[in-house]
Design a protein around this motif. Structure first.
Motif, PDB file in Angstrom:
ATOM      1  N   TYR A  93      -3.832   2.688  -7.068  1.00  0.00           N
ATOM      2  CA  TYR A  93      -3.811   2.099  -5.752  1.00  0.00           C
ATOM      3  C   TYR A  93      -2.251   1.234  -5.507  1.00  0.00           C
ATOM      4  O   TYR A  93      -2.422   0.707  -4.677  1.00  0.00           O
ATOM      5  CB  TYR A  93      -4.941   1.100  -5.767  1.00  0.00           C
ATOM      6  CG  TYR A  93      -6.289   1.834  -5.202  1.00  0.00           C
ATOM      7  CD1 TYR A  93      -6.283   1.575  -3.857  1.00  0.00           C
ATOM      8  CD2 TYR A  93      -7.156   2.085  -6.039  1.00  0.00           C
ATOM      9  CE1 TYR A  93      -7.703   1.940  -3.481  1.00  0.00           C
ATOM     10  CE2 TYR A  93      -8.030   2.957  -5.486  1.00  0.00           C
ATOM     11  CZ  TYR A  93      -8.639   2.941  -4.034  1.00  0.00           C
ATOM     12  OH  TYR A  93      -9.634   3.321  -3.481  1.00  0.00           O
TER      13      TYR A  93
ATOM     14  N   ALA B  66      -8.999   7.928  -8.005  1.00  0.00           N
ATOM     15  CA  ALA B  66      -8.686   6.738  -7.375  1.00  0.00           C
ATOM     16  C   ALA B  66      -7.486   6.807  -6.314  1.00  0.00           C
ATOM     17  O   ALA B  66      -7.466   6.527  -5.194  1.00  0.00           O
ATOM     18  CB  ALA B  66      -8.324   5.738  -8.567  1.00  0.00           C
ATOM     19  N   GLN B  67      -6.513   7.788  -7.030  1.00  0.00           N
ATOM     20  CA  GLN B  67      -5.336   8.232  -5.960  1.00  0.00           C
ATOM     21  C   GLN B  67      -6.080   8.748  -4.792  1.00  0.00           C
ATOM     22  O   GLN B  67      -5.141   8.463  -3.557  1.00  0.00           O
ATOM     23  CB  GLN B  67      -4.245   8.921  -6.898  1.00  0.00           C
ATOM     24  CG  GLN B  67      -2.979   9.147  -5.947  1.00  0.00           C
ATOM     25  CD  GLN B  67      -2.102   9.698  -6.812  1.00  0.00           C
ATOM     26  OE1 GLN B  67      -2.216  10.835  -7.318  1.00  0.00           O
ATOM     27  NE2 GLN B  67      -0.738   9.256  -7.157  1.00  0.00           N
TER      28      GLN B  67
ATOM     29  N   ALA C  23      -7.586   6.194  -2.552  1.00  0.00           N
ATOM     30  CA  ALA C  23      -6.579   5.396  -1.962  1.00  0.00           C
ATOM     31  C   ALA C  23      -5.805   6.153  -0.672  1.00  0.00           C
ATOM     32  O   ALA C  23      -5.361   5.669   0.345  1.00  0.00           O
ATOM     33  CB  ALA C  23      -5.442   5.009  -2.855  1.00  0.00           C
TER      34      ALA C  23
ATOM     35  N   ASP D 117      -5.430   5.006   3.132  1.00  0.00           N
ATOM     36  CA  ASP D 117      -4.252   4.871   3.854  1.00  0.00           C
ATOM     37  C   ASP D 117      -4.181   5.784   5.059  1.00  0.00           C
ATOM     38  O   ASP D 117      -3.671   5.366   6.173  1.00  0.00           O
ATOM     39  CB  ASP D 117      -3.351   5.253   2.823  1.00  0.00           C
ATOM     40  CG  ASP D 117      -3.099   4.256   1.778  1.00  0.00           C
ATOM     41  OD1 ASP D 117      -3.772   3.278   1.868  1.00  0.00           O
ATOM     42  OD2 ASP D 117      -2.432   4.432   0.811  1.00  0.00           O
TER      43      ASP D 117
ATOM     44  N   SER E  51      -5.908   0.669 -11.115  1.00  0.00           N
ATOM     45  CA  SER E  51      -4.942  -0.185 -10.549  1.00  0.00           C
ATOM     46  C   SER E  51      -3.683   0.500 -10.174  1.00  0.00           C
ATOM     47  O   SER E  51      -3.018   0.307  -9.251  1.00  0.00           O
ATOM     48  CB  SER E  51      -4.808  -1.160 -11.545  1.00  0.00           C
ATOM     49  OG  SER E  51      -6.065  -2.181 -11.662  1.00  0.00           O
TER      50      SER E  51
ATOM     51  N   ARG F 179      -8.599  -3.107   1.591  1.00  0.00           N
ATOM     52  CA  ARG F 179      -8.225  -1.864   0.628  1.00  0.00           C
ATOM     53  C   ARG F 179      -8.220  -2.498  -0.943  1.00  0.00           C
ATOM     54  O   ARG F 179      -8.357  -1.954  -1.653  1.00  0.00           O
ATOM     55  CB  ARG F 179      -6.790  -1.517   0.990  1.00  0.00           C
ATOM     56  CG  ARG F 179      -6.165  -0.439   0.361  1.00  0.00           C
ATOM     57  CD  ARG F 179      -4.591  -0.050   0.568  1.00  0.00           C
ATOM     58  NE  ARG F 179      -4.217   1.149   0.123  1.00  0.00           N
ATOM     59  CZ  ARG F 179      -3.634   1.331  -1.060  1.00  0.00           C
ATOM     60  NH1 ARG F 179      -3.372   0.323  -1.897  1.00  0.00           N
ATOM     61  NH2 ARG F 179      -3.200   2.587  -1.430  1.00  0.00           N
TER      62      ARG F 179
ATOM     63  N   ALA G 255     -10.145  -1.263  -4.063  1.00  0.00           N
ATOM     64  CA  ALA G 255      -9.668  -0.778  -5.546  1.00  0.00           C
ATOM     65  C   ALA G 255     -10.180  -1.616  -6.478  1.00  0.00           C
ATOM     66  O   ALA G 255     -10.709  -1.167  -7.481  1.00  0.00           O
ATOM     67  CB  ALA G 255      -8.196  -1.220  -5.000  1.00  0.00           C
TER      68      ALA G 255
ATOM     69  N   ALA H 252       0.810  -1.063   0.082  1.00  0.00           N
ATOM     70  CA  ALA H 252      -0.230  -0.101   0.069  1.00  0.00           C
ATOM     71  C   ALA H 252       0.883   1.106   0.049  1.00  0.00           C
ATOM     72  O   ALA H 252       2.177   1.239   0.275  1.00  0.00           O
ATOM     73  CB  ALA H 252      -1.070   0.027   1.344  1.00  0.00           C
TER      74      ALA H 252
END
Length: 314
Positions: A313, A66-67, A70, A74, A310, A277, A281, A28
């Protein structure tokens, strides 16, 4: 519960077995944006308009969102700088059981689960021989579309049964029996059964098994990342969907209530959260892929959206 969407096919080409011989690893944390190469775009001049990829601007938007998701995950679970984590290995037991099963099938001592004679079967059901797909596009009318919806709804209903039934200590063979009984009780045929010789009625992929794993006698454990492919043949069409769960997670992946789980150790907590997680994703990649599906879009758009999530993540 985070589930992958229903996918339909009337060609019968749905299932195969794919096993990994090494543990799955998951890392991660933030990733720098990958430099994308529009390979398909470079080929478009030679192949015509049908070969194009997701527009760079749209791919970047998907990646950035998506980033951000993520990074939010985190931060909430303090995963930004955690070390590489290895999912528990289950392939050794699976490999032994699979070898034993293959030997039994070769010598004729293994029998497939019975399906009542009144239930319509796909072409491969009795022989295991998968017919070649048609070499033309099929445009389905309203009757066929309704049949597709019926088979898909049944597949989703049975997938819910499978995910809700999976418990620590239960074997995937026991789950296979539950799925088999649920499908035939609705007058449908379990699509995996005898597809190219596949011996079970559901695909169960635990931890490092990528997809389409064969149910066996290994008991599931708390923290196992389990994926179940449930497919059924009804009204002449296959309904197919897959769901992933973390065994022992009674909160069904609700991020707001995960704190209610009583973990046995810090390692188990890490296992649950890391698995969650990965599921997040996959769900986000699926949603992004579905959003690209529209009149005039290409299959490459679906892959481009999945790749963008993808990458984000890691």
């Amino acid at each position: 519960m985070k589930l992958q969407a229903s996918i339909f096919s009337n060609s019968g080409r749905l299932l195969c077995r794919s096993l990994s011989d090494r543990p799955f690893t998951f890392l991660a944390g933030n990733r720098s944006k990958c430099k994308r190469r529009d390979i398909a775009g470079q080929l478009s001049n030679a192949r015509g308009k049908s070969t194009f990829t997701l527009a760079d601007t749209q791919a970047d938007e998907i990646y950035d969102q998506a980033q951000a998701n993520a990074a939010s995950f985190d931060k909430k679970y303090n995963l930004k700088d955690h070390a590489k984590f290895t999912v528990p290995n289950s392939v050794r037991t699976l490999a032994i059981v699979t070898a034993s099963l293959e030997e039994a099938m070769k010598n004729g001592s293994y029998e497939l689960k019975s399906v009542p004679n009144h239930i319509p079967r796909p072409p491969y059901a009795r022989t295991g021989a998968v017919p070649q797909p048609p070499h033309h596009n099929i445009i389905n009318g309203e009757y066929s579309l309704n049949s597709l919806r019926n088979s898909a709804r049944l597949a989703r209903d049975v997938l819910d049964i499978a995910c809700n039934s999976a418990k620590a200590g239960m074997t995937t063979n026991e789950l296979d029996q539950i799925v088999h009984d649920a499908i035939i009780s609705k007058g449908a045929y379990p699509s995996p059964l005898n597809y190219a010789g596949f011996p079970k009625s559901v695909c169960s992929s635990i931890n490092e098994v990528i997809c389409h794993g064969i149910p066996d006698e290994r008991p599931m454990k708390r923290g196992d990342l389990a994926s179940f492919d449930v497919s059924c043949f009804l009204d002449g069409f296959h309904g197919d969907n897959c769901g992933s769960i973390i065994v022992g997670d009674e909160t069904m992946f609700d991020l707001e209530t995960i704190d209610e789980i009583e973990f046995l150790s810090a390692k188990e907590e890490h296992l649950f959260i890391s698995g969650q997680r990965l599921i997040q994703a996959a769900q986000e990649a699926l949603d992004a892929a579905i959003a690209t599906c529209k009149d005039g879009s290409c299959l490459s758009d679906i892959g481009g959206a999945i790749s963008s999530v993808s990458d984000a993540y890691g």
